[in-house]
Enzyme design. Structure first.
Site, short mmCIF file in Angstrom:
data_model
loop_
_atom_site.label_atom_id
_atom_site.label_comp_id
_atom_site.label_asym_id
_atom_site.label_seq_id
_atom_site.Cartn_x
_atom_site.Cartn_y
_atom_site.Cartn_z
N HIS A 1 0.84 -1.21 0.00
CA HIS A 1 0.00 0.00 0.00
C HIS A 1 0.87 1.26 0.00
CE1 HIS A 1 -3.15 -2.83 1.29
NE2 HIS A 1 -3.99 -1.94 0.78
N LYS B 1 -0.38 4.84 4.67
CA LYS B 1 -1.29 3.92 5.35
C LYS B 1 -0.85 3.69 6.80
CE LYS B 1 -3.74 -0.48 4.91
NZ LYS B 1 -5.01 0.11 5.38
N1 LIG Z 1 -12.88 -0.81 2.88
C1 LIG Z 1 -12.16 -0.40 1.85
O1 LIG Z 1 -12.39 -0.79 0.70
C2 LIG Z 1 -11.07 0.58 2.09
C3 LIG Z 1 -10.79 0.95 3.37
N2 LIG Z 1 -9.86 1.92 3.60
C4 LIG Z 1 -9.69 2.32 4.98
O2 LIG Z 1 -10.41 3.54 5.15
C5 LIG Z 1 -9.80 4.33 6.15
C6 LIG Z 1 -9.48 5.71 5.58
O3 LIG Z 1 -8.50 5.59 4.58
P1 LIG Z 1 -7.92 6.90 3.85
O4 LIG Z 1 -9.04 7.68 3.25
O5 LIG Z 1 -6.80 6.45 3.01
O6 LIG Z 1 -7.34 7.67 5.13
P2 LIG Z 1 -7.14 9.24 5.34
O7 LIG Z 1 -6.22 9.38 6.49
O8 LIG Z 1 -6.82 9.90 4.04
O9 LIG Z 1 -8.60 9.72 5.76
C7 LIG Z 1 -9.18 9.48 7.01
C8 LIG Z 1 -9.98 10.69 7.34
O10 LIG Z 1 -10.74 10.44 8.53
C9 LIG Z 1 -10.94 11.70 9.14
N3 LIG Z 1 -11.17 11.52 10.56
C10 LIG Z 1 -10.25 11.26 11.53
N4 LIG Z 1 -10.88 11.19 12.72
C11 LIG Z 1 -12.18 11.39 12.49
C12 LIG Z 1 -13.32 11.48 13.32
N5 LIG Z 1 -13.23 11.32 14.65
N6 LIG Z 1 -14.53 11.72 12.73
C13 LIG Z 1 -14.62 11.89 11.40
N7 LIG Z 1 -13.57 11.86 10.57
C14 LIG Z 1 -12.37 11.60 11.11
C15 LIG Z 1 -9.69 12.54 8.86
O11 LIG Z 1 -10.13 13.81 8.50
P3 LIG Z 1 -9.83 15.13 9.35
O12 LIG Z 1 -8.41 15.06 9.82
O13 LIG Z 1 -10.08 16.20 8.34
O14 LIG Z 1 -10.81 15.07 10.46
C16 LIG Z 1 -9.09 11.88 7.61
O15 LIG Z 1 -9.13 12.75 6.50
C17 LIG Z 1 -8.54 3.55 6.59
O16 LIG Z 1 -8.87 2.79 7.73
C18 LIG Z 1 -8.28 2.63 5.41
O17 LIG Z 1 -7.57 1.48 5.74
C19 LIG Z 1 -9.17 2.52 2.59
C20 LIG Z 1 -9.40 2.17 1.30
C21 LIG Z 1 -10.36 1.16 0.94
O1 LIG Z 2 -5.65 2.14 3.47
C1 LIG Z 2 -5.86 1.81 2.28
O2 LIG Z 2 -5.52 2.51 1.34
C2 LIG Z 2 -6.57 0.55 2.03
N1 LIG Z 2 -7.06 -0.08 3.05
C3 LIG Z 2 -7.83 -1.26 3.02
C4 LIG Z 2 -7.17 -2.35 3.83
O3 LIG Z 2 -6.55 -2.07 4.86
O4 LIG Z 2 -7.29 -3.52 3.46
C5 LIG Z 2 -8.26 -1.68 1.65
C6 LIG Z 2 -7.37 -1.28 0.53
O5 LIG Z 2 -6.48 -2.27 0.17
C7 LIG Z 2 -6.79 0.10 0.64
#
Ligand SMILES: NC(=O)C1=CN([C@@H]2O[C@H](COP(=O)(O)OP(=O)(O)OC[C@H]3O[C@@H](n4cnc5c(N)ncnc54)[C@H](OP(=O)(O)O)[C@@H]3O)[C@@H](O)[C@H]2O)C=CC1
Ligand SMILES: O=C(O)C1=N[C@H](C(=O)O)C[C@H](O)C1
Length: 263
Positions: free
Chosen positions: A144, A148
């Site tokens: 990744h 991450k």
């Molecule tokens: N299920 C799937 O298919 C996938 C899952 N993921 C997962 O999704 C999650 C997010 O990934 P990603 O977008 O890359 O991460 P980022 O760090 O880019 O985004 C996470 C966001 O969450 C916000 N955040 C933090 N705390 C809070 C809170 N208490 N309430 C609301 N918002 C909050 C932050 O925004 P701010 O600081 O502005 O508050 C931040 O921008 C990770 O756990 C990742 O592993 C990622 C890709 C695919």
């Molecule tokens: O954090 C990410 O970017 C992703 N998180 C998910 C995971 O932890 O499996 C899914 C994806 O692969 C991207």
């Protein structure tokens, strides 16, 4: 359908908002961020960033791509407002997984550590392969982007759980965690983790035997795959009674595989 995105300012939040802008039936009505967010006071797609506490209009569904520390507040809010939630956040610990189970007794929840169709299918293929190649050494690799926070990825762990369940084993008993040194213990499932640049998400499950090996690979090169999967999940979840669901429930892959295997 009115959709509130939690973690709206993040990589995935932005991808979901872009996908919503292309949707004919779903609209962004709230962009939720943390109380400390740099995005408060700004807007996206015509909607102001706000905290959960500031939310005035209850949406039809929440899509949560935030961080584990936000889970408890998010679930409590979904229960209080009786609003379905698609939880896509990874890195949850055992007690947070337990919280999901408890919350799902009160509201419809879909927990997807990976919302792509390919991974939902891969989980089924891994369970099948692990059962069929019952002596093979199973190792799981994931790569990744450099930002991450959690590792091994939620998807890698889900694939490990699928392999263990294919062999009717407890994942906690066979997981060797991230490999470092020492001899490989027969029957263990090990993980390798890579973090570099802008890799969106790559997973490989290897089933190795003396003289041959099977490698099952999945690669995502665009976050819209996860975003579109999350919208599909949300669309489906709003029609369901309370309970805890997963991507495989939407796609009915188990039935298709079962039909194929018995034809
Ligand atoms: N299920 C799937 O298919 C996938 C899952 N993921 C997962 O999704 C999650 C997010 O990934 P990603 O977008 O890359 O991460 P980022 O760090 O880019 O985004 C996470 C966001 O969450 C916000 N955040 C933090 N705390 C809070 C809170 N208490 N309430 C609301 N918002 C909050 C932050 O925004 P701010 O600081 O502005 O508050 C931040 O921008 C990770 O756990 C990742 O592993 C990622 C890709 C695919
Ligand atoms: O954090 C990410 O970017 C992703 N998180 C998910 C995971 O932890 O499996 C899914 C994806 O692969 C991207």
């Amino acid at each position: 359908m009115k959709v509130a995105v939690i973690g709206a300012s993040g990589r995935m939040g932005q991808a979901v908002i872009a996908a919503l802008q292309n949707s004919a039936t779903m609209e962004l009505t709230a962009a939720i961020v943390s109380e400390q967010s740099n995005s408060l006071g700004k807007s996206v797609a015509g909607v102001n960033y706000q905290t959960l506490a500031q939310l005035e209009q209850t949406p039809d569904v929440f899509i949560d791509f935030s961080l584990p520390q936000a889970l408890t507040a998010n679930l409590n809010y979904a229960i209080e407002k009786q609003t379905p939630m698609v939880v896509c956040t990874t890195g949850l610990d055992a007690s947070q997984r337990q919280q999901l189970q408890q919350a799902a007794k009160q509201v419809p929840l879909l927990y997807a550590r990976n919302t792509s169709v390919g991974i939902a299918l891969l989980e089924q293929l891994v369970a099948l392969s692990a059962a069929a190649l019952s002596d093979a050494d199973i190792e799981i690799f994931e790569a990744h982007h450099k930002y991450k926070k959690d590792g091994p990825s939620g998807t890698a762990l889900a694939l490990g759980e699928a392999a263990a369940s294919g062999r009717q084993q407890s994942f906690d008993e066979v997981s060797a965690g991230v490999r470092s040194d020492g001899e490989r213990q027969q029957g263990s499932i090990g993980f390798s983790v890579l973090r570099a640049a802008d890799i969106v998400g790559e997973h490989q499950v290897m089933l190795a035997q003396e003289g041959e090996r099977l490698e099952l690979n999945h690669r995502v090169s665009d976050r819209k795959i996860f975003a579109e999967g999350a919208l599909r999940a949300a669309n489906w979840l709003v029609e369901q009674p309370k309970g805890l669901y997963h991507m495989k429930d939407i796609l009915a892959l188990q039935q298709s595989l079962h039909r194929l295997l018995n034809s």
